[in-house]
Write an enzyme that holds these catalytic residues in place. Structure first.
Site, PDB file in Angstrom:
ATOM      1  N   LYS A 180       8.032 -13.148   4.941  1.00 50.99           N
ATOM      2  CA  LYS A 180       6.588 -12.918   4.932  1.00 50.99           C
ATOM      3  C   LYS A 180       5.911 -13.867   3.952  1.00 50.99           C
ATOM      4  O   LYS A 180       6.044 -13.730   2.748  1.00 50.99           O
ATOM      5  CB  LYS A 180       6.258 -11.487   4.592  1.00 50.99           C
ATOM      6  CG  LYS A 180       4.882 -11.125   5.094  1.00 50.99           C
ATOM      7  CD  LYS A 180       4.715  -9.655   5.252  1.00 50.99           C
ATOM      8  CE  LYS A 180       3.646  -9.344   6.259  1.00 50.99           C
ATOM      9  NZ  LYS A 180       3.249  -7.955   6.234  1.00 50.99           N
ATOM     10  N   GLU A 186       3.125  -1.526  13.475  1.00 52.71           N
ATOM     11  CA  GLU A 186       3.566  -0.381  14.272  1.00 52.71           C
ATOM     12  C   GLU A 186       3.082   0.950  13.704  1.00 52.71           C
ATOM     13  O   GLU A 186       3.229   1.988  14.339  1.00 52.71           O
ATOM     14  CB  GLU A 186       5.098  -0.345  14.344  1.00 52.71           C
ATOM     15  CG  GLU A 186       5.717  -1.425  15.232  1.00 52.71           C
ATOM     16  CD  GLU A 186       6.006  -2.716  14.495  1.00 52.71           C
ATOM     17  OE1 GLU A 186       5.393  -2.950  13.428  1.00 52.71           O
ATOM     18  OE2 GLU A 186       6.844  -3.498  14.972  1.00 52.71           O
ATOM     19  N   TRP A 214       4.146 -13.700   9.200  1.00 55.99           N
ATOM     20  CA  TRP A 214       5.590 -13.664   9.427  1.00 55.99           C
ATOM     21  C   TRP A 214       6.150 -15.011   9.863  1.00 55.99           C
ATOM     22  O   TRP A 214       5.525 -15.736  10.626  1.00 55.99           O
ATOM     23  CB  TRP A 214       5.924 -12.663  10.524  1.00 55.99           C
ATOM     24  CG  TRP A 214       5.780 -11.242  10.139  1.00 55.99           C
ATOM     25  CD1 TRP A 214       4.914 -10.336  10.685  1.00 55.99           C
ATOM     26  CD2 TRP A 214       6.526 -10.526   9.141  1.00 55.99           C
ATOM     27  NE1 TRP A 214       5.097  -9.120  10.080  1.00 55.99           N
ATOM     28  CE2 TRP A 214       6.067  -9.208   9.132  1.00 55.99           C
ATOM     29  CE3 TRP A 214       7.541 -10.888   8.250  1.00 55.99           C
ATOM     30  CZ2 TRP A 214       6.578  -8.226   8.282  1.00 55.99           C
ATOM     31  CZ3 TRP A 214       8.052  -9.925   7.390  1.00 55.99           C
ATOM     32  CH2 TRP A 214       7.571  -8.619   7.411  1.00 55.99           C
ATOM     33  N   THR A 221       2.970  -8.143  17.039  1.00 59.17           N
ATOM     34  CA  THR A 221       3.703  -8.332  15.791  1.00 59.17           C
ATOM     35  C   THR A 221       4.901  -9.228  16.070  1.00 59.17           C
ATOM     36  O   THR A 221       5.413  -9.260  17.189  1.00 59.17           O
ATOM     37  CB  THR A 221       4.137  -6.968  15.218  1.00 59.17           C
ATOM     38  OG1 THR A 221       4.805  -7.178  13.989  1.00 59.17           O
ATOM     39  CG2 THR A 221       5.049  -6.198  16.164  1.00 59.17           C
TER      40      THR A 221
HETATM   41  P1  AMP Z   1       3.066  -6.208   9.399  1.00 55.39           P
HETATM   42  O1  AMP Z   1       3.558  -5.545  10.641  1.00 55.39           O
HETATM   43  O2  AMP Z   1       2.801  -7.661   9.571  1.00 55.39           O
HETATM   44  O3  AMP Z   1       1.936  -5.478   8.804  1.00 55.39           O
HETATM   45  O4  AMP Z   1       4.248  -6.141   8.325  1.00 55.39           O
HETATM   46  C1  AMP Z   1       4.854  -4.951   7.924  1.00 55.39           C
HETATM   47  C2  AMP Z   1       5.936  -5.238   6.934  1.00 55.39           C
HETATM   48  O5  AMP Z   1       5.397  -5.856   5.762  1.00 55.39           O
HETATM   49  C3  AMP Z   1       6.660  -4.014   6.411  1.00 55.39           C
HETATM   50  O6  AMP Z   1       7.640  -3.559   7.310  1.00 55.39           O
HETATM   51  C4  AMP Z   1       7.248  -4.553   5.103  1.00 55.39           C
HETATM   52  O7  AMP Z   1       8.422  -5.323   5.329  1.00 55.39           O
HETATM   53  C5  AMP Z   1       6.139  -5.478   4.617  1.00 55.39           C
HETATM   54  N1  AMP Z   1       5.241  -4.764   3.693  1.00 55.39           N
HETATM   55  C6  AMP Z   1       4.042  -4.229   3.960  1.00 55.39           C
HETATM   56  N2  AMP Z   1       3.491  -3.680   2.853  1.00 55.39           N
HETATM   57  C7  AMP Z   1       4.373  -3.870   1.852  1.00 55.39           C
HETATM   58  C8  AMP Z   1       4.406  -3.520   0.459  1.00 55.39           C
HETATM   59  N3  AMP Z   1       3.395  -2.913  -0.120  1.00 55.39           N
HETATM   60  N4  AMP Z   1       5.501  -3.860  -0.237  1.00 55.39           N
HETATM   61  C9  AMP Z   1       6.531  -4.509   0.343  1.00 55.39           C
HETATM   62  N5  AMP Z   1       6.559  -4.873   1.638  1.00 55.39           N
HETATM   63  C10 AMP Z   1       5.499  -4.556   2.386  1.00 55.39           C
END
Ligand code: AMP
Length: 544
Positions: free
Chosen positions: A440, A330, A445, A185
């Site tokens: 994002k 995570e 990212w 990540t």
């Molecule tokens: P990742 O590790 O790439 O899956 O990203 C996780 C992050 O994506 C979370 O900590 C949030 O900041 C964002 N995220 C994931 N799902 C949502 C959601 N439904 N609404 C808003 N932010 C989200």
């Protein structure tokens, strides 16, 4: 006194064995890299997984060795997953959209001994190969192809490897706490970090996401994971599908709206999963083709916040219930999913929609709480109003990053997500902001800190802040707020050009706004929250 019940370790091999035995004829549909379709079933997937497990063993791999995959969602990739984890190796899924330096870093950091790839990614492999001294084998997930061999003489072909092996393989009785897969990540600064899942965490997560109030998965479902297998294991769907015996429709490289509409209609998909950008493309294509997406009774939106209009359109025009879910690499990823309770039947349609827009509530197996940003340990009320740092603990939550000595948890054993949120008394989560400095874009990212540091390396930039600006298509895009040195004539395009050879193309900011000053906090930190409030909507106003 101990309970007198059998102990059986929670192993990924038991998922594929179960699927083969009880759902053997359930179809697995897959789009290949050349666009052609393949149809197989769980029994054949299991058989090939065993053949490939034999092939991996013949390569001399040892328990817990890492095997990387750089591939689309397709049946060979699925088979290789079960072969790798099932036989005690670690399946390291890699995002092909990473900048080559990052790709090199993570393959070396993981010490991958084998790299498995789809033909599409051959140029990527050839480009980075010389920097991967410890990779001993490159396996192309396809039939033999001279064009591939010409560019990568040492390549082996998946179809050759499995054809040469027996379909019998005894899955080892592993300790359920052994590592099964690895996913990196993005960090705010510096290099990506690895999250190392275990067999146990993966199986418990599969139970968790299948529950009726999570994604409600069953053997009646035809599941389309649009979310890539390199994004937190396609949110765990390839495992849950084997657990419940659902059909899988694997979209390969065809992630555009028109291709997805075709898959949904042709194969009668009942549930599909993806980030908001994917759904935007799908809705546009469905409108254009006139498809009613009739079979799809629900879709799962996660990765970024679900736009209100999207939820409404799915319900009103396609009779499709949108399940808004939240999670992170995570957290395996499921931290919460939005399903209403019986008591919510009494709410007005408006109130229901409002509640459905929240990121939902945690399934059994994970727990959420809010901590005060100022006084780290103070816990905040679950009143649906107060916002704080979202923290999580549970069976499928990280404890420490791959290769790190130090725990990733607070002193009392919770993982701080970097998201700012509120919770109500039922656990409905509302993400309002992010404390980690990341942007994002379409599910991927971008580090704002990295873009800021690069801007500040430009001789004509005195100070620069990079913020996440809302974007109608990509959810968020980077915008640079920059202060020039006195008398500089630097233009927006010149600064954007400066990024061209330093970051991947999709990470280059969309816009530069030159300002006379950047607001600073008492301790000299840039007040990015203020900048976001002021400039966060600039891309929504501009034509796209
Ligand atoms: P990742 O590790 O790439 O899956 O990203 C996780 C992050 O994506 C979370 O900590 C949030 O900041 C964002 N995220 C994931 N799902 C949502 C959601 N439904 N609404 C808003 N932010 C989200």
């Amino acid at each position: 006194m101990l309970g007198r019940m059998m102990y059986q370790p929670l192993l990924i091999s038991s998922l594929i064995e179960h699927a083969a035995r009880y759902h053997g004829d359930t179809p697995i549909i897959s789009k290949n890299t050349d666009g052609s379709m393949s149809s197989t079933d769980w029994a054949a997937v299991a058989e090939n997984a065993k053949r490939f497990a034999n092939a991996l063993q013949a390569l001399g791999l040892e328990q817990s060795d890492r095997v990387a995959t750089i591939a689309w969602n397709n049946h060979r990739h699925l088979e290789s997953w079960y072969a790798i984890s099932g036989s005690g190796l670690v399946c390291h899924t890699i995002n092909p959209r990473l900048f080559p330096e990052q790709l090199i870093f993570i393959i070396n950091d993981a010490q991958d001994r084998v790299v498995i790839f789809d033909k599409t990614f051959l140029p990527l492999i050839v480009g980075v190969k010389q920097h991967l001294p410890q990779v001993e084998h490159f396996i192309c997930l396809d039939a033999p192809d001279d064009a591939v061999r010409e560019k990568l003489p040492e390549v082996q072909f998946y179809d050759d490897l499995i054809a040469a092996q027996s379909k019998t393989f005894d899955w080892p009785e592993l300790d359920e706490n052994m590592a099964s897969s690895l996913c990196y990540t993005s960090g705010t600064t510096g290099n990506p970090k690895g999250v190392l899942y275990s067999h146990r965490s993966t199986l418990l997560h599969s139970y968790g996401i299948s529950l009726p109030d999570s994604l409600n998965l069953s053997a009646k479902d035809v599941m389309l994971p649009v979310v890539p297998m390199f994004h937190v294991n396609a949110w765990g769907t390839p495992y849950a599908a084997a657990m419940v015996g659902s059909t899988l429709v694997l979209p390969g490289p065809g992630l555009d709206g028109a291709s997805l509409v075709q898959l949904i209609d042709n194969y009668k998909v009942t549930v599909a999963l993806g980030v908001p950008t994917i759904w935007q493309g799908l809705l546009a294509a469905a409108k254009q083709s006139g498809s009613t997406l009739e079979s799809m009774n629900r879709n799962v939106v996660g990765g970024s916040a679900c736009p209100p209009a999207m939820l409404k359109t799915f319900k009103e025009q396609y009779n499709c219930d949108t399940i808004h879910a939240w999670g992170m690499t995570e957290t395996s990823p499921l931290g919460s999913a939005n399903q209403l309770k019986a008591k919510h039947e009494l709410l007005s349609p408006e109130e229901k929609t409002q509640l459905r827009l929240s990121q939902g509530r945690p399934p059994f197996g994970v727990d959420l709480r809010l901590a005060s940003a100022e006084k780290g340990t103070d816990l905040l009320p679950r009143d649906g109003q107060t916002t704080g740092n979202l923290q999580i603990k549970g069976h499928w939550i990280i404890e420490r990053y791959f290769g790190k000595e130090e725990s990733a948890l607070t002193s009392d054993g919770w993982f701080d997500t970097g998201d700012i949120a509120s919770l109500n008394s039922d656990g409905f989560l509302h993400i309002s902001d992010r404390s980690k400095d990341l942007i994002k874009s379409g599910g991927e990212w971008i580090s704002s800190v990295e873009l800021e540091n690069l801007a500040m390396c430009h001789p004509e930039i005195a100070m620069a802040a990079v913020i996440a600006a809302s974007h109608p298509k990509w959810d968020e895009r980077p915008v640079v707020i920059a202060m020039k040195v006195p008398d500089s004539q630097l233009t927006e395009n010149e600064l954007l050009d400066y990024y061209a050879d330093k970051v991947a193309k999709w990470q280059i900011p969309d816009k530069v706004i030159f300002v006379d000053s950047i607001p600073l906090s008492g301790t000299g930190k840039m007040l990015k929250k203020d900048l976001r409030e002021q400039y966060g909507q600039v891309l929504m106003e501009a034509p796209v």
